[in-house]
Design an enzyme around this catalytic site. Structure first.
Site, PDB file in Angstrom:
ATOM      1  N   ARG A 104      -9.511 -56.860 -75.124  1.00  0.00           N
ATOM      2  CA  ARG A 104      -9.013 -58.243 -75.130  1.00  0.00           C
ATOM      3  C   ARG A 104      -9.395 -58.903 -73.828  1.00  0.00           C
ATOM      4  O   ARG A 104      -9.086 -58.394 -72.754  1.00  0.00           O
ATOM      5  CB  ARG A 104      -7.477 -58.257 -75.217  1.00  0.00           C
ATOM      6  CG  ARG A 104      -6.925 -57.855 -76.510  1.00  0.00           C
ATOM      7  CD  ARG A 104      -5.506 -58.341 -76.694  1.00  0.00           C
ATOM      8  NE  ARG A 104      -4.595 -58.135 -75.582  1.00  0.00           N
ATOM      9  CZ  ARG A 104      -3.325 -58.495 -75.606  1.00  0.00           C
ATOM     10  NH1 ARG A 104      -2.825 -59.100 -76.676  1.00  0.00           N
ATOM     11  NH2 ARG A 104      -2.535 -58.264 -74.591  1.00  0.00           N
ATOM     12  N   THR A 108      -8.294 -65.220 -72.351  1.00  0.00           N
ATOM     13  CA  THR A 108      -8.193 -65.877 -73.665  1.00  0.00           C
ATOM     14  C   THR A 108      -7.460 -65.024 -74.700  1.00  0.00           C
ATOM     15  O   THR A 108      -7.061 -65.521 -75.748  1.00  0.00           O
ATOM     16  CB  THR A 108      -9.593 -66.168 -74.223  1.00  0.00           C
ATOM     17  OG1 THR A 108     -10.257 -64.914 -74.420  1.00  0.00           O
ATOM     18  CG2 THR A 108     -10.419 -67.006 -73.262  1.00  0.00           C
ATOM     19  N   ASP A 200       1.111 -51.212 -71.710  1.00  0.00           N
ATOM     20  CA  ASP A 200      -0.317 -51.143 -72.049  1.00  0.00           C
ATOM     21  C   ASP A 200      -0.632 -49.752 -72.614  1.00  0.00           C
ATOM     22  O   ASP A 200      -0.595 -48.753 -71.882  1.00  0.00           O
ATOM     23  CB  ASP A 200      -1.151 -51.425 -70.792  1.00  0.00           C
ATOM     24  CG  ASP A 200      -2.621 -51.572 -71.126  1.00  0.00           C
ATOM     25  OD1 ASP A 200      -3.191 -52.634 -70.859  1.00  0.00           O
ATOM     26  OD2 ASP A 200      -3.215 -50.601 -71.685  1.00  0.00           O
ATOM     27  N   ASP A 203      -3.628 -47.797 -70.943  1.00  0.00           N
ATOM     28  CA  ASP A 203      -3.303 -47.314 -69.601  1.00  0.00           C
ATOM     29  C   ASP A 203      -2.320 -46.145 -69.651  1.00  0.00           C
ATOM     30  O   ASP A 203      -2.452 -45.173 -68.899  1.00  0.00           O
ATOM     31  CB  ASP A 203      -2.692 -48.451 -68.763  1.00  0.00           C
ATOM     32  CG  ASP A 203      -3.760 -49.421 -68.280  1.00  0.00           C
ATOM     33  OD1 ASP A 203      -4.958 -49.056 -68.304  1.00  0.00           O
ATOM     34  OD2 ASP A 203      -3.400 -50.545 -67.880  1.00  0.00           O
TER      35      ASP A 203
HETATM   36  C1  PRP Z   1      -4.946 -53.178 -76.702  1.00  0.00           C
HETATM   37  C2  PRP Z   1      -4.552 -52.407 -77.922  1.00  0.00           C
HETATM   38  C3  PRP Z   1      -5.192 -53.184 -79.034  1.00  0.00           C
HETATM   39  C4  PRP Z   1      -5.104 -54.605 -78.527  1.00  0.00           C
HETATM   40  C5  PRP Z   1      -4.028 -55.317 -79.264  1.00  0.00           C
HETATM   41  O1  PRP Z   1      -6.235 -52.887 -76.307  1.00  0.00           O
HETATM   42  O2  PRP Z   1      -4.941 -51.055 -77.892  1.00  0.00           O
HETATM   43  O3  PRP Z   1      -6.526 -52.822 -79.283  1.00  0.00           O
HETATM   44  O4  PRP Z   1      -4.802 -54.537 -77.132  1.00  0.00           O
HETATM   45  O5  PRP Z   1      -3.959 -56.632 -78.899  1.00  0.00           O
HETATM   46  P1  PRP Z   1      -4.271 -57.835 -79.892  1.00  0.00           P
HETATM   47  O6  PRP Z   1      -3.538 -57.532 -81.171  1.00  0.00           O
HETATM   48  O7  PRP Z   1      -3.691 -59.032 -79.182  1.00  0.00           O
HETATM   49  O8  PRP Z   1      -5.733 -57.923 -80.079  1.00  0.00           O
HETATM   50  P2  PRP Z   1      -6.932 -53.524 -75.000  1.00  0.00           P
HETATM   51  O9  PRP Z   1      -7.601 -54.800 -75.367  1.00  0.00           O
HETATM   52  O10 PRP Z   1      -5.910 -53.583 -73.902  1.00  0.00           O
HETATM   53  O11 PRP Z   1      -8.083 -52.533 -74.667  1.00  0.00           O
HETATM   54  P3  PRP Z   1      -8.018 -50.987 -74.233  1.00  0.00           P
HETATM   55  O12 PRP Z   1      -7.574 -50.199 -75.456  1.00  0.00           O
HETATM   56  O13 PRP Z   1      -9.419 -50.702 -73.884  1.00  0.00           O
HETATM   57  O14 PRP Z   1      -7.058 -50.834 -73.099  1.00  0.00           O
HETATM   58  N1  URA Z   2      -1.989 -54.243 -75.894  1.00  0.00           N
HETATM   59  C1  URA Z   2      -1.173 -53.299 -75.365  1.00  0.00           C
HETATM   60  O1  URA Z   2      -1.627 -52.230 -74.955  1.00  0.00           O
HETATM   61  N2  URA Z   2       0.133 -53.570 -75.307  1.00  0.00           N
HETATM   62  C2  URA Z   2       0.665 -54.725 -75.756  1.00  0.00           C
HETATM   63  O2  URA Z   2       1.893 -54.900 -75.671  1.00  0.00           O
HETATM   64  C3  URA Z   2      -0.201 -55.682 -76.298  1.00  0.00           C
HETATM   65  C4  URA Z   2      -1.531 -55.410 -76.367  1.00  0.00           C
END
Ligand code: PRP
Ligand code: URA
Length: 209
Positions: A104, A108, A200, A203
């Protein structure tokens, strides 16, 4: 219209509490996500078709059942979806695993695709897209778009925690996709995080940050 299933199984709810707890460390967090993914896989595979076969027991011949129907594919959304894959494979080890990489944009909140690798026989499989979090829904919608673009026809989406906004977004864009959730939370905060959520997911799974 796709259906939304919220699993109220006590074991799933119990483990989810410790997943949410901010004092749960990376090792335990990862183990719990793995266990909940297995429990959810048990529920999500409830409607798999069966066919009758004959088997010889030590006592006599018997009619019994084995899985029939299409082969399965599991698609984790990178990164955090990876944490759910092994747990699902414990129950359906013959499934193939594809990967869709999305992050994400922090400003945005829109998803950016950076990697796609799917099983070669996409059109012949049923898919379960997995990600611990369904927040705005942007990542799930984009991952499902990506799969459909490459020929996938039957897709389920499975996550640990969803916000109502994310559920609506997936239903609106992909009304053919059933959604399986361990907990439906209250809302999103101003940063697009699920409240109360678990923080997160990536993380916490991988110990970054
Ligand atoms: C997180 C999570 C989803 C997304 C959800 O990933 O694992 O993929 O956010 O958010 P959304 O429904 O608003 O799209 P992130 O983008 O943080 O990436 P990562 O898994 O690489 O940490
Ligand atoms: N992605 C995450 O990892 N946690 C949230 O709460 C939303 C998006």
């Amino acid at each position: 219209m796709g259906k939304v299933y919220v699993f109220d199984h006590p074991l799933i709810q119990h483990k989810l509490t410790y997943i949410r707890d901010k004092s749960t460390g990376t090792k335990e967090f990862r183990e719990l996500v793995d266990e909940v993914a297995t429990l959810m896989a048990f529920e999500i595979t409830r409607d798999l078709p069966l066919k009758e076969v004959e088997v010889e027991t030590p006592v006599c011949m018997a009619k019994s059942k084995v899985l029939s129907g299409k082969k399965l594919g599991i698609i984790p959304i990178l990164r955090a979806g990876i944490g759910m894959v092994e747990g699902i494979l414990k129950l359906i080890p013959a499934a193939k695993v594809g990967h869709i990489g999305l992050y994400r944009d922090p400003e945005t909140l829109t998803p950016v695709e950076y990697y796609v690798k799917l099983p070669s026989d996409v059109e012949e499989r049923d898919f379960i897209v997995v990600d611990p979090m369904l927040a705005t829904g942007g990542s799930a919608v984009e991952a499902i778009n990506s799969l459909k673009k490459r020929g996938a026809k039957h897709i389920k989406f499975m996550c640990l925690i969803a916000a109502p906004e994310g559920v609506e977004e997936v239903k609106k864009n992909h009304p053919d996709v059933d959604i399986y959730i361990a907990a439906l939370d209250e809302k999103l905060n101003d940063h697009g995080y699920i409240v109360p959520g678990l923080g997160d997911a990536g993380d916490r799974l991988f110990g970054t940050k």
